[in-house]
Design a protein around this motif. Structure first.
Motif, PDB file in Angstrom:
ATOM      1  N   GLN A 109       1.138  -1.570  -0.087  1.00  0.00           N
ATOM      2  CA  GLN A 109       0.319   0.033   0.103  1.00  0.00           C
ATOM      3  C   GLN A 109       0.961   1.082  -0.118  1.00  0.00           C
ATOM      4  OE1 GLN A 109      -2.200  -0.627   3.089  1.00  0.00           O
ATOM      5  NE2 GLN A 109      -3.960  -1.726   2.382  1.00  0.00           N
ATOM      6  N   ARG A 110       2.108   1.206   1.067  1.00  0.00           N
ATOM      7  CA  ARG A 110       2.799   2.637   1.464  1.00  0.00           C
ATOM      8  C   ARG A 110       3.017   2.547  -0.478  1.00  0.00           C
ATOM      9  NH1 ARG A 110       3.978   1.372   6.334  1.00  0.00           N
ATOM     10  NH2 ARG A 110       5.378  -0.465   6.136  1.00  0.00           N
ATOM     11  N   ILE A 111       4.216   1.546  -1.046  1.00  0.00           N
ATOM     12  CA  ILE A 111       4.741   1.320  -2.775  1.00  0.00           C
ATOM     13  C   ILE A 111       3.979   2.156  -3.084  1.00  0.00           C
ATOM     14  CG2 ILE A 111       5.673   0.462  -4.070  1.00  0.00           C
ATOM     15  CD1 ILE A 111       6.885  -1.277  -1.863  1.00  0.00           C
ATOM     16  N   MET A 112       2.759   1.130  -3.442  1.00  0.00           N
ATOM     17  CA  MET A 112       1.275   2.029  -4.435  1.00  0.00           C
ATOM     18  C   MET A 112       0.975   3.366  -4.407  1.00  0.00           C
ATOM     19  SD  MET A 112       2.224  -0.230  -6.534  1.00  0.00           S
ATOM     20  CE  MET A 112       0.385   0.070  -7.794  1.00  0.00           C
ATOM     21  N   THR A 113       1.639   3.991  -2.684  1.00  0.00           N
ATOM     22  CA  THR A 113       0.737   5.524  -2.580  1.00  0.00           C
ATOM     23  C   THR A 113       1.682   6.117  -2.852  1.00  0.00           C
ATOM     24  OG1 THR A 113      -0.594   4.745  -0.544  1.00  0.00           O
ATOM     25  CG2 THR A 113       0.343   7.045  -0.942  1.00  0.00           C
ATOM     26  N   TYR A 114       2.699   5.851  -2.632  1.00  0.00           N
ATOM     27  CA  TYR A 114       4.319   6.664  -3.374  1.00  0.00           C
ATOM     28  C   TYR A 114       4.669   6.842  -5.149  1.00  0.00           C
ATOM     29  CZ  TYR A 114       8.876   8.272  -4.525  1.00  0.00           C
ATOM     30  OH  TYR A 114      10.031   9.023  -4.510  1.00  0.00           O
ATOM     31  N   LEU A 115       4.319   5.461  -5.490  1.00  0.00           N
ATOM     32  CA  LEU A 115       4.288   5.579  -6.777  1.00  0.00           C
ATOM     33  C   LEU A 115       3.023   6.470  -7.643  1.00  0.00           C
ATOM     34  CD1 LEU A 115       5.132   1.921  -7.638  1.00  0.00           C
ATOM     35  CD2 LEU A 115       6.699   3.981  -7.865  1.00  0.00           C
ATOM     36  N   GLY A 116       2.209   6.121  -6.857  1.00  0.00           N
ATOM     37  CA  GLY A 116       0.669   7.303  -7.128  1.00  0.00           C
ATOM     38  C   GLY A 116       0.478   8.512  -7.100  1.00  0.00           C
ATOM     39  N   GLU A 117       1.155   9.339  -6.224  1.00  0.00           N
ATOM     40  CA  GLU A 117       2.254  10.604  -5.751  1.00  0.00           C
ATOM     41  C   GLU A 117       3.439  11.045  -7.021  1.00  0.00           C
ATOM     42  OE1 GLU A 117       0.769  10.881  -1.439  1.00  0.00           O
ATOM     43  OE2 GLU A 117       2.633  10.466  -1.743  1.00  0.00           O
ATOM     44  N   ASN A 118       3.985   9.659  -7.745  1.00  0.00           N
ATOM     45  CA  ASN A 118       5.249  10.441  -8.230  1.00  0.00           C
ATOM     46  C   ASN A 118       5.478   9.139  -9.691  1.00  0.00           C
ATOM     47  OD1 ASN A 118       6.512  12.062  -5.765  1.00  0.00           O
ATOM     48  ND2 ASN A 118       6.227   9.892  -4.855  1.00  0.00           N
ATOM     49  N   GLU A 119       4.652  10.257 -10.450  1.00  0.00           N
ATOM     50  CA  GLU A 119       4.811   9.719 -11.908  1.00  0.00           C
ATOM     51  C   GLU A 119       6.133   9.091 -12.664  1.00  0.00           C
ATOM     52  OE1 GLU A 119       2.822   9.918 -16.532  1.00  0.00           O
ATOM     53  OE2 GLU A 119       0.960  11.370 -14.212  1.00  0.00           O
ATOM     54  N   ALA A 120       6.552   9.945 -12.062  1.00  0.00           N
ATOM     55  CA  ALA A 120       8.454   9.471 -12.834  1.00  0.00           C
ATOM     56  C   ALA A 120       8.568   8.631 -12.717  1.00  0.00           C
ATOM     57  CB  ALA A 120       9.071  11.376 -12.728  1.00  0.00           C
ATOM     58  N   ALA A 121       8.337   8.702 -11.383  1.00  0.00           N
ATOM     59  CA  ALA A 121       9.279   7.368 -10.826  1.00  0.00           C
ATOM     60  C   ALA A 121       8.606   6.220 -10.252  1.00  0.00           C
ATOM     61  CB  ALA A 121       9.101   7.538  -9.303  1.00  0.00           C
ATOM     62  N   LEU A 122       7.189   5.666 -10.993  1.00  0.00           N
ATOM     63  CA  LEU A 122       6.516   4.993 -11.325  1.00  0.00           C
ATOM     64  C   LEU A 122       7.630   3.998 -12.900  1.00  0.00           C
ATOM     65  CD1 LEU A 122       4.604   2.556 -11.139  1.00  0.00           C
ATOM     66  CD2 LEU A 122       2.890   4.117 -11.950  1.00  0.00           C
ATOM     67  N   ARG A 123       7.290   5.370 -13.706  1.00  0.00           N
ATOM     68  CA  ARG A 123       7.518   5.365 -14.988  1.00  0.00           C
ATOM     69  C   ARG A 123       8.914   4.637 -15.359  1.00  0.00           C
ATOM     70  NH1 ARG A 123       5.858  10.127 -15.984  1.00  0.00           N
ATOM     71  NH2 ARG A 123       7.689  10.670 -17.194  1.00  0.00           N
ATOM     72  N   LEU A 124       9.950   5.392 -14.339  1.00  0.00           N
ATOM     73  CA  LEU A 124      11.304   4.705 -14.222  1.00  0.00           C
ATOM     74  C   LEU A 124      11.333   3.569 -13.766  1.00  0.00           C
ATOM     75  CD1 LEU A 124      14.332   5.796 -14.426  1.00  0.00           C
ATOM     76  CD2 LEU A 124      14.609   6.156 -12.013  1.00  0.00           C
ATOM     77  N   CYS A 125      10.757   3.839 -12.491  1.00  0.00           N
ATOM     78  CA  CYS A 125      10.667   1.406 -12.303  1.00  0.00           C
ATOM     79  C   CYS A 125      10.447   0.789 -13.134  1.00  0.00           C
ATOM     80  CB  CYS A 125       9.516   2.052 -10.965  1.00  0.00           C
ATOM     81  SG  CYS A 125      10.284   2.788  -9.238  1.00  0.00           S
ATOM     82  N   ALA A 126       9.529   1.264 -14.135  1.00  0.00           N
ATOM     83  CA  ALA A 126       8.563   0.722 -15.150  1.00  0.00           C
ATOM     84  C   ALA A 126       9.277  -0.126 -16.258  1.00  0.00           C
ATOM     85  CB  ALA A 126       7.096   0.516 -15.633  1.00  0.00           C
ATOM     86  N   ARG A 127      10.422   1.071 -16.820  1.00  0.00           N
ATOM     87  CA  ARG A 127      11.152   1.347 -17.729  1.00  0.00           C
ATOM     88  C   ARG A 127      12.654   0.981 -17.466  1.00  0.00           C
ATOM     89  NH1 ARG A 127      11.634   2.713 -23.037  1.00  0.00           N
ATOM     90  NH2 ARG A 127      13.319   2.664 -23.443  1.00  0.00           N
ATOM     91  N   THR A 128      13.084   0.827 -15.916  1.00  0.00           N
ATOM     92  CA  THR A 128      14.737   0.137 -15.508  1.00  0.00           C
ATOM     93  C   THR A 128      14.212  -1.764 -16.063  1.00  0.00           C
ATOM     94  OG1 THR A 128      13.627  -0.368 -13.827  1.00  0.00           O
ATOM     95  CG2 THR A 128      15.301   1.226 -14.242  1.00  0.00           C
TER      96      THR A 128
END
Length: 160
Positions: free
Chosen positions: A112-131
């Motif tokens: 839940q914390r990870i999803m909250t953080y990634l939901g608040e930080n789109e660039a971080a989510l995209r970077l995680c996926a891209r890596t």
């Protein structure tokens, strides 16, 4: 730090100067690093490490290529700093969780914390996926190595 001798106006909170009606690039280290990291996370997230050049980051950030090299050394070092920034952002958002990284975790709460953080930080989510798409499965700087942590937990439980 002022680079020009004829300064008409200074905006220290932005780290920028206006010289003869033109806006100068930021020169103070914090502002330079922030501008470069902001541009780099966006470009690495969209294009990946291999397809993002320091010149691309220079154009996006408004910081010269040599100044980027001065602050980060190499593209690899910059990429490491971008990933460290994402991990540190998570740690700042959830300091109690970051401080308990070597203790057993409640997987549901952590997700839940990870999803909250990634939901608040789109660039971080995209970077995680891209890596992951690019085949980068390395532990990020500042991130606990969950595999090593699990091995240690199971070894302790097994008495070994």
């Amino acid at each position: 730090i002022l680079v020009a001798s004829t300064v008409e106006s200074i905006r220290p909170w932005y780290g920028q100067t206006v010289v003869k009606g033109r806006q100068r690039r930021p020169r103070d280290p914090h502002t330079v690093r922030t501008a470069v990291l902001d541009a780099a996370i966006e470009l690495f997230a969209v294009h990946g490490f291999a397809d993002t050049s320091l010149r691309d980051i220079s154009r996006r950030s408004g910081i010269s290529h040599p100044l980027i090299l001065h602050h980060f050394g190499t593209k690899e070092s910059l990429y490491t700093e971008v990933k460290r920034r994402v991990v540190e952002g998570y740690a700042q958002r959830f300091p109690a969780a970051a401080g308990a990284c070597h203790k057993p975790i409640d997987m549901k709460i952590e997700l839940q914390r990870i999803m909250t953080y990634l939901g608040e930080n789109e660039a971080a989510l995209r970077l995680c996926a891209r890596t992951r798409v690019d085949g980068d499965y390395e532990v990020w700087p500042g991130e606990p190595n969950l595999f090593d942590l699990l091995v240690a937990i199971f070894s302790a439980l097994a008495g070994g």
